[in-house]
Design an enzyme around this catalytic site. Structure first.
Site, PDB file in Angstrom:
ATOM      1  N   GLY A 120       2.780  -3.237 104.656  1.00 45.59           N
ATOM      2  CA  GLY A 120       1.970  -2.054 104.932  1.00 45.59           C
ATOM      3  C   GLY A 120       0.889  -2.327 105.965  1.00 45.59           C
ATOM      4  O   GLY A 120       0.987  -3.292 106.722  1.00 45.59           O
ATOM      5  N   HIS A 140       4.856  -3.333 113.854  1.00 44.60           N
ATOM      6  CA  HIS A 140       5.855  -2.967 112.836  1.00 44.60           C
ATOM      7  C   HIS A 140       6.791  -1.881 113.384  1.00 44.60           C
ATOM      8  O   HIS A 140       8.003  -1.930 113.187  1.00 44.60           O
ATOM      9  CB  HIS A 140       5.168  -2.407 111.580  1.00 44.60           C
ATOM     10  CG  HIS A 140       4.284  -3.376 110.859  1.00 44.60           C
ATOM     11  ND1 HIS A 140       2.915  -3.251 110.824  1.00 44.60           N
ATOM     12  CD2 HIS A 140       4.576  -4.478 110.121  1.00 44.60           C
ATOM     13  CE1 HIS A 140       2.400  -4.236 110.092  1.00 44.60           C
ATOM     14  NE2 HIS A 140       3.377  -4.992 109.659  1.00 44.60           N
ATOM     15  N   GLN A 149       2.827 -14.611  97.609  1.00 43.91           N
ATOM     16  CA  GLN A 149       2.747 -15.344  98.867  1.00 43.91           C
ATOM     17  C   GLN A 149       1.306 -15.581  99.321  1.00 43.91           C
ATOM     18  O   GLN A 149       1.076 -16.144 100.389  1.00 43.91           O
ATOM     19  CB  GLN A 149       3.563 -14.664  99.957  1.00 43.91           C
ATOM     20  CG  GLN A 149       2.973 -13.377 100.495  1.00 43.91           C
ATOM     21  CD  GLN A 149       3.954 -12.695 101.428  1.00 43.91           C
ATOM     22  OE1 GLN A 149       5.008 -12.228 101.011  1.00 43.91           O
ATOM     23  NE2 GLN A 149       3.626 -12.662 102.714  1.00 43.91           N
ATOM     24  N   SER A 175      -1.785  -7.340 114.577  1.00 47.19           N
ATOM     25  CA  SER A 175      -1.769  -7.817 113.196  1.00 47.19           C
ATOM     26  C   SER A 175      -2.619  -6.892 112.348  1.00 47.19           C
ATOM     27  O   SER A 175      -3.612  -6.338 112.832  1.00 47.19           O
ATOM     28  CB  SER A 175      -2.348  -9.232 113.142  1.00 47.19           C
ATOM     29  OG  SER A 175      -2.705  -9.554 111.824  1.00 47.19           O
ATOM     30  N   SER A 176      -2.204  -6.743 111.097  1.00 51.49           N
ATOM     31  CA  SER A 176      -2.988  -5.915 110.167  1.00 51.49           C
ATOM     32  C   SER A 176      -4.392  -6.498 110.007  1.00 51.49           C
ATOM     33  O   SER A 176      -5.327  -5.792 109.649  1.00 51.49           O
ATOM     34  CB  SER A 176      -2.303  -5.883 108.808  1.00 51.49           C
ATOM     35  OG  SER A 176      -0.943  -5.619 108.979  1.00 51.49           O
ATOM     36  N   ARG A 177      -4.525  -7.787 110.275  1.00 54.14           N
ATOM     37  CA  ARG A 177      -5.829  -8.432 110.102  1.00 54.14           C
ATOM     38  C   ARG A 177      -6.805  -8.106 111.231  1.00 54.14           C
ATOM     39  O   ARG A 177      -8.020  -8.308 111.075  1.00 54.14           O
ATOM     40  CB  ARG A 177      -5.669  -9.950 110.052  1.00 54.14           C
ATOM     41  CG  ARG A 177      -4.904 -10.394 108.847  1.00 54.14           C
ATOM     42  CD  ARG A 177      -4.587 -11.856 108.951  1.00 54.14           C
ATOM     43  NE  ARG A 177      -3.764 -12.257 107.820  1.00 54.14           N
ATOM     44  CZ  ARG A 177      -3.890 -13.398 107.179  1.00 54.14           C
ATOM     45  NH1 ARG A 177      -4.788 -14.275 107.544  1.00 54.14           N
ATOM     46  NH2 ARG A 177      -3.113 -13.683 106.170  1.00 54.14           N
TER      47      ARG A 177
END
Ligand code: AMP
Length: 279
Positions: A30, A36, A60, A185-187
């Site tokens: 997500g 993505h 993970q 990146s989601s980060r």
């Protein structure tokens, strides 16, 4: 677009598909972004239907804090998925996947798991192997799409599918970047303004390292990169390695027949960013 949270419902839907229909599968955690979406678009082109899973996999994460802080943006994820004509979204809960036993299966990835990320993220790849194997068993995809952004993960999943004879073709997809070169990146959304401004330095350094690798030996390139990061107080280098693309073993002597890749992990304050480049 159909959204299912239950294994039983998604299985029923898959079983009702026309015989021979090909399924493209994109597993995600997500907090979706254009990186993505690029995987989903490729899956759309190559398959009759596309299934995306959204599941923040607890096994993970080696740090509880990371799991808790992982961004959750389900409403915007679903509208993005609709915008690229995703057919099915699978959004299980941890209980649905693991019942009441949230643990990893232990895998042997022939040593791929001990390199790079494996040295810094205890149990991470067993967690990845566990969830991806489980999702493959549910979704039974014809082709499955993974980003080269997580190149070690991609190679580990290839190994897992081969060893467990899972009949899906693993497709590696190019890293999708911001205009300034930072790997999406989601980060990234958790970076401070200051750290976001300096973060493109990571990819800039990778590109220069690629250039340096043309004339220097691997150790010289490694020293050069380490030195570049010493001059950069906002970014802390965790590792920079040059490794064989297939075995992920660190390079010893340059061999013109081998394919190499440079891998990097950097802390921008508490946010850990990874990237890599083919050499
Ligand atoms: P994640 O949701 O971070 O687990 O990522 C889901 C999939 O998207 C993984 O196969 C990632 O490698 C891939 N991915 C994430 N970011 C990118 C990116 N910037 N470019 C290409 N693929 C990506």
């Amino acid at each position: 677009m159909l959204v299912f949270a239950k294994i039983k419902s998604v299985l029923q839907r898959i079983q009702s598909l026309k015989k021979g229909a090909s399924i493209g599968f994109v597993p995600t955690m997500g907090a979706l972004h254009k990186g993505h979406l690029s995987l989903i678009e490729q899956a759309k082109k190559e398959n009759d239907i596309v299934i995306v899973s959204i599941f923040v996999n607890p096994t993970q994460f080696d740090k509880k804090e990371d799991l808790i802080n992982y961004p959750k943006t389900i409403d915007s994820d679903l509208s993005l998925l609709k915008s690229v004509y995703c057919d099915i979204v699978f959004t299980p809960t941890a209980e649905e996947i693991y019942s009441n036993n949230i643990t990893s299966q232990l895998f042997n990835f022939d040593g791929l798991e001990y390199q790079m990320e494996g040295k810094f993220r205890d149990g991470h790849f067993d967690g990845v192997g566990t969830i991806v194997k489980r999702l493959f068993e549910i979704v039974t995809p014809t082709k499955s799409y993974f980003g080269e952004k997580d190149f070690q993960q991609l190679q580990i999943i290839r190994k897992m599918a081969e060893k467990h004879q899972i009949p899906t073709k693993i497709i590696g997809c190019e890293i999708y970047r911001e205009d300034d070169g930072l790997a999406m990146s989601s980060r990234n959304s958790r970076l401070t303004k200051e750290h976001r401004a300096i973060a493109p330095f990571i990819y800039k350094t990778l590109k220069k390292a690629k250039n340096e690798f043309g004339t220097k030996n691997a150790q010289e390139v490694i020293y050069w990169v380490e030195n570049e990061f010493k001059k950069q107080p906002l970014l802390a280098l965790e590792y920079f390695e040059i490794a064989d693309e297939d075995t992920l073993q660190p390079i010893k002597n340059k061999d013109s027949k081998q394919k190499y890749r440079a891998f990097i992990a950097v802390f921008a304050d508490k946010i850990r960013l990874i990237d890599n480049i083919s050499l």
